[in-house]
Design an enzyme around this catalytic site. Structure first.
Site, short mmCIF file in Angstrom:
data_model
loop_
_atom_site.label_atom_id
_atom_site.label_comp_id
_atom_site.label_asym_id
_atom_site.label_seq_id
_atom_site.Cartn_x
_atom_site.Cartn_y
_atom_site.Cartn_z
N GLU A 5 0.80 -1.24 0.00
CA GLU A 5 0.00 0.00 0.00
C GLU A 5 0.83 1.28 0.00
OE1 GLU A 5 -2.68 -0.41 3.30
OE2 GLU A 5 -3.68 -2.16 2.45
N GLU A 61 -6.22 -10.61 -1.53
CA GLU A 61 -7.04 -10.45 -0.32
C GLU A 61 -8.52 -10.41 -0.68
OE1 GLU A 61 -5.63 -7.20 2.13
OE2 GLU A 61 -3.53 -7.67 1.71
C1 XIL Z 1 -6.39 -6.62 8.19
C2 XIL Z 1 -6.71 -7.87 9.00
O1 XIL Z 1 -7.60 -8.65 8.27
C3 XIL Z 1 -7.32 -7.51 10.33
O2 XIL Z 1 -7.42 -8.66 11.16
C4 XIL Z 1 -6.48 -6.46 11.04
O3 XIL Z 1 -7.19 -6.06 12.19
C5 XIL Z 1 -6.18 -5.28 10.15
O4 XIL Z 1 -5.60 -5.72 8.94
N1 XIL Z 1 -4.99 -4.71 3.65
C6 XIL Z 1 -4.00 -5.57 4.09
C7 XIL Z 1 -4.28 -6.49 5.20
O5 XIL Z 1 -2.93 -5.63 3.46
O6 XIL Z 1 -3.14 -6.76 5.97
C8 XIL Z 1 -5.40 -5.98 6.10
O7 XIL Z 1 -5.68 -7.00 7.04
C9 XIL Z 1 -6.60 -5.61 5.28
C10 XIL Z 1 -6.26 -4.52 4.28
#
Ligand code: XIL
Length: 421
Positions: free
Chosen positions: A212, A320
């Site tokens: 990111e 994701e």
């Molecule tokens: C999220 C997790 O799913 C949660 O459990 C945590 O509280 C916050 O992070 N982008 C990403 C992930 O790269 O690491 C994030 O994961 C969601 C957004």
């Protein structure tokens, strides 16, 4: 298994075995996701600590057993949802400040189940402790450190408040104190990357090296402002990739970001990656997070996005995937974790199951169309109950591990694969 056909002895034995390990009848009967897409790409899931240690946290032992059975049956790739993030794997300064418990458990779980492991994530502006950025240099006047983030409590993983009050506690992008110098921060980054990547060398095959780094909003700002970019400068990205490549020259090094369904953000990605490629930075794959919503997700949106990303000539990993069905999350495909709570507010959209099924069918049709580039598709969670966007019921299995209509819609796409190119 076709219910109209008599069950064979082998089928009966495997069904009994799956039921014994916690899978509900329908979940044990449907085709396995990883198998269904075996000829095309890996299908994975983000796991939390309970899944890899087999112990509770907020979920009952029975729930955890069911989720583990689901993971073993359906997925051939796993990512730690949180346990390899800096905040968890390296909470304190120095070589003694590492905590490998969760990450080691994930690696052991994946190896004993022959699953490909993705390491997530080495350098990110979120979930990084304060000490990483702290030093003796006053922040420069006008430094634009992101405002304090308000994060709703984390619902994943064992226990609550693993990140302190408000979800992440100090160090979640809110550090405003005196800063490390560029050289100190580069040194910390190098030590961290060498230690973590080195420990799992040959086991973790893919790393999200930088997560990111692109800015949201209009085209004027390509790069996000973060303590990484402010202290080191824009070459923090090239350095991170260089260190990771030194630590494991065989690892596939990924740049990962969200919102790559948005044409403006895709152009920023292209600008960044082309510049890294011109500098011969070792970057081997693009991760597109794909935190989507049912109102816009589908074949067209994903096809457009993958077509643009594919122009970079690198393998694409969908890292994701989830598709939010809550009313609060229908306006964008952002995934700023500080704003996550609002995305699952307002109850579900009307006809949510059907919309979710159509959306999932569409995005998988696009993955299959682009199967020469798409090497991996990771769902962000195992089922709706443990999703970071639980209120938006964004996954293929419900909280009781039952396959949803969206699951059937995804499987149905495999039969159409030959005609989608
Ligand atoms: C999220 C997790 O799913 C949660 O459990 C945590 O509280 C916050 O992070 N982008 C990403 C992930 O790269 O690491 C994030 O994961 C969601 C957004």
């Amino acid at each position: 298994m076709n219910p109209s056909r008599p069950i064979t002895a082998v089928g009966l034995v495997s069904l009994v075995a799956l039921l014994a390990f916690g899978l509900t009848p329908r979940a044990a009967e449907v085709p396995a996701l990883g198998e269904a897409f075996r000829d095309h790409f890996l299908v994975g899931a983000a796991l939390n600590r309970s899944h890899v240690t087999g112990t509770g946290g907020r979920r009952s032992a029975e729930q955890v057993t069911g989720e583990i059975a689901l993971v073993k049956r359906h997925f051939n790739q796993v990512t730690a949802e949180n346990d390899m993030k800096w905040q968890l794997i390296h909470p304190r300064e120095g070589q003694d400040g590492y905590d490998f418990a969760g990450a080691d458990a994930l690696v052991a779980f994946a190896q004993s189940n022959r699953m490909e492991i993705v390491g997530h994530t080495l350098v990110w502006h979120s979930q990084t402790p304060n000490w990483v950025f702290a030093g003796t240099n006053p922040p420069p006047p006008g430094a634009t450190n992101p405002p304090p983030a308000v994060v709703a409590g984390n619902t994943n993983g064992p226990g609550t408040n693993r990140f302190g009050r408000g979800g992440f506690g100090p160090g979640f992008g809110r550090y405003n104190g005196p800063r490390a110098s560029r050289d100190e921060l580069l040194q910390r980054m190098r030590d961290h990357i060498h230690t973590v990547v080195g420990r799992y060398k040959g086991k973790v095959k893919v790393w999200d090296v930088v997560n990111e780094a692109l800015a949201d909003g209009g085209p004027e700002n390509v790069m996000r402002n973060s303590l990484w970019s402010e202290i080191i400068g824009p070459d923090f990205i090239a350095k991170a990739f260089q260190y990771a490549h030194e630590a494991d020259p065989e690892a596939i090094l990924r740049y990962n970001d969200y919102g790559l369904e948005n044409p403006v953000k895709i152009q920023k990605l292209v600008t960044l990656i082309r510049s890294l490629q011109e500098q011969k930075v070792p970057i081997h794959a693009i991760g597109t997070q794909a935190h989507l919503n049912v109102s816009s997700a589908g074949f067209e949106q994903m096809d457009r996005s993958l077509t643009e990303i594919a122009k970079l000539g690198l393998p694409i990993h969908v890292t994701e995937l989830d598709i939010n069905s809550a009313q609060g999350g229908q306006r964008n495909t952002g995934a700023d974790i500080a704003a996550n709570a609002t995305t699952t507010q307002g109850g579900l959209v009307s006809d949510a199951d059907k919309k979710l099924a159509d959306a999932y069918a569409g995005v998988f049709r696009a993955f299959l169309k682009h199967r020469d580039q798409v090497k991996m598709v990771t769902l962000w969670g195992v089922n709706d109950a443990v999703s970071w966007r639980a209120g938006g019921k964004p996954l293929l299995f419900d909280g009781g591990n039952q396959p949803k209509p969206a699951f059937d819609a995804v499987i149905a796409e495999t039969g159409k694969a030959a005609t989608t190119r």
